[in-house]
Motif scaffolding. Structure first.
Motif, PDB file in Angstrom:
ATOM      1  N   ARG A   1     -22.472 -13.535 -39.598  1.00  0.00           N
ATOM      2  CA  ARG A   1     -23.649 -12.740 -39.577  1.00  0.00           C
ATOM      3  C   ARG A   1     -23.247 -11.155 -39.467  1.00  0.00           C
ATOM      4  O   ARG A   1     -22.418 -10.787 -38.746  1.00  0.00           O
ATOM      5  CB  ARG A   1     -24.442 -13.004 -38.165  1.00  0.00           C
TER       6      ARG A   1
ATOM      7  N   TYR B   1     -28.291  -9.170 -41.988  1.00  0.00           N
ATOM      8  CA  TYR B   1     -29.458  -8.649 -41.080  1.00  0.00           C
ATOM      9  C   TYR B   1     -29.719  -7.119 -41.221  1.00  0.00           C
ATOM     10  O   TYR B   1     -28.772  -6.386 -40.984  1.00  0.00           O
ATOM     11  CB  TYR B   1     -29.160  -9.190 -39.596  1.00  0.00           C
TER      12      TYR B   1
ATOM     13  N   GLN C   1     -29.215  -9.679 -32.800  1.00  0.00           N
ATOM     14  CA  GLN C   1     -29.168 -10.595 -33.588  1.00  0.00           C
ATOM     15  C   GLN C   1     -27.884 -11.423 -33.563  1.00  0.00           C
ATOM     16  O   GLN C   1     -27.419 -12.588 -34.444  1.00  0.00           O
ATOM     17  CB  GLN C   1     -29.217 -10.164 -35.020  1.00  0.00           C
TER      18      GLN C   1
END
Length: 479
Positions: free
Chosen positions: A235, A295, A320
């Protein structure tokens, strides 16, 4: 004269921003609070407003919406550039956008005219503010509730333009407006006298770092086999412009989006699309870390953003649960940004930032120059330094960033800049995390430094940092 000019400018622009929140403005000292509330439509008993109150008690200085009251959309203040040190021609480019009022903890608009305070104590000499900044705002972290926030505003003659709880700062962040023209440095010194204020900073302006307007040679230069490259499920947060998420290179790449400036229309999507594509693009324009999840926080328009907007984007990114944050922008040193970066790093995130494209004699670029942030400069296909790159002891690593083909808002483009070198490093780090998920941010930083290919004088130097990224060697490095 300055006040008249602002009102005239606001009146001209009001029609342009019809959808923006507005409040009636009046300087009539004879109006009651109820009359002022009726002008602003804030009274809970709106139906009880008498015609006289709605029309300013019959006074010519304050009419209703149809009778001449001046409505100032909230965005009007965003259009004014920094005041010049001496008279200069009017600026040819619009001032950078600023953050919208937070929806999480909205602050009420001023209910009437604000009287500039007199006799305020200065806890320190007026502060000299460096870098570009919003000329009529300050950012302050406040210990206390909404009542304390408003009391500070009332005492110092300020406006509460937004307030929210910041995860990375660990406290309430307030954006105060300065309605009377006092210099930002003076207001910061006045705020320092109030013990409820913890940190006080200008609302600095930051700029994206793109210097120029086919196979990506970066894979070869950083010793990464494109067939084995993978950042699967890692991520990564990217703070940048808006993106073209319909670009084929970003298909399935964007896991989440956040707009930190929703009231500012998106006009350009190139920079953010290029950064995302270089990190994790798919198809013909494959990125360094295919399979990574981006993200994306939109925090820039026209290449500019403010500190308040960037902090909002950083807080969202932290929520996130990302492993990497890519910051391809540069601005002046700001303690709030430094604190946010330090706390993000303490949460285990790897922070990567562009060193800057402002030349060898430019001042240090932030956030890249903060401790714990990997500052990336740009090199070309022959490992030569990009001439317009910033230099300094804070430069940590070199990576390809000159004349690379990347996805863009118009399909694809050839891009140059430390922004894109930072994206290459973020993608490379995603490969390291994919291969060894338990590797910490400190371990990754040490491995990158120890294995970089020395390009300049022996050891770390101000031009190339530790040298050119070597991801194969970094992956094999042991603590």
């Amino acid at each position: 004269m300055a006040a008249k000019a602002v009102v005239l400018h606001a009146a001209i622009l009001a029609a342009t921003f019809v959808g923006a929140p507005a409040v009636a403005q009046t300087n009539d000292p004879n109006l009651s609070q109820k009359q002022i509330d009726c002008l602003n439509r804030t009274t809970a008993a709106g139906a009880d407003c008498e015609d006289g109150a709605k029309n300013g008690g019959g006074k010519s200085g304050a009419g209703n919406a149809a009778g001449g009251a001046v409505f100032l959309p909230a965005l009007i203040v965003d259009l004014f550039p920094n005041p010049p040190a001496r008279p200069t021609p009017a600026p040819t480019q619009p001032a950078p956008p600023k953050s919208p009022t937070s929806t999480a903890a909205p602050a009420p608009p001023p209910s009437g005219p604000i009287t500039p305070p007199t006799g305020l104590n200065l806890a320190a000499p007026p502060r000299a503010v460096s870098g570009e900044f919003v000329p009529d705002e300050v950012l302050v972290t406040v210990a206390g509730d909404a009542g304390a926030v408003q009391q500070i505003a009332t005492t110092l003659g300020l406006q509460v333009r937004s307030q929210r709880q910041s995860r990375l700062l660990g406290t309430t962040l307030v954006r105060y407006g300065i309605p009377d023209g006092r210099p930002v440095g003076v207001v910061l010194a006045q705020l320092a006298a109030d013990g409820r204020t913890q940190r006080r900073e200008p609302n600095h302006i930051y700029s994206l770092q793109q210097a120029a307007g086919i196979v990506n040679y970066a894979f070869e230069r950083i010793a990464l086999d494109s067939k084995q490259a993978s950042g699967e499920n890692v991520r990564i947060a990217v703070i940048d412009t808006g993106i073209d998420d319909t670009n084929p290179a970003l298909k399935g790449v964007i896991a989440g989006q956040f707009d930190a400036m929703p009231n500012v229309p998106i006009k350009k999507r190139d920079h953010g699309t290029s950064v995302d594509g270089l990190i994790a693009g798919v198809g013909a324009l494959e990125g360094i870390a295919p399979g990574a999840k981006i993200y994306h926080a939109r925090a820039f328009e026209g290449g500019k953003s403010s500190m308040d907007v960037i902090l909002s984007a950083l807080d969202w990114a932290a929520e996130q649960d990302v492993r990497i944050i890519n910051m391809s922008f540069v601005g002046p040193k700001n303690d709030l940004l430094g604190t946010a970066c330090r706390n993000a790093r303490a949460l285990g995130m790897v922070l990567v930032a562009a060193a800057g494209n402002n030349g060898p004699k430019a001042p240090y670029g932030y956030p890249a120059a903060f401790d714990g942030v990997i500052a990336v400069t740009a090199t070309d296909a022959k490992d030569g330094l990009m001439p317009q790159a910033n230099r300094g002891a804070y430069v940590f690593l070199s990576a390809p960033g000159v004349e690379m083909v990347a996805s863009s808002g118009t399909g694809s483009d050839v891009v140059t800049g430390t922004s894109f070198a930072a994206a290459i490093v973020s993608g490379a780090i995603a490969n390291l995390i994919h291969a060894a998920p338990d590797r910490s941010a400190d371990e990754i930083e040490k491995a990158l430094a120890a294995t970089a290919k020395d390009l300049g004088p022996k050891g770390r130097d101000n031009d190339f940092g530790y040298g050119l990224l070597d991801i194969k060697a970094a992956a094999a490095a042991k603590e």
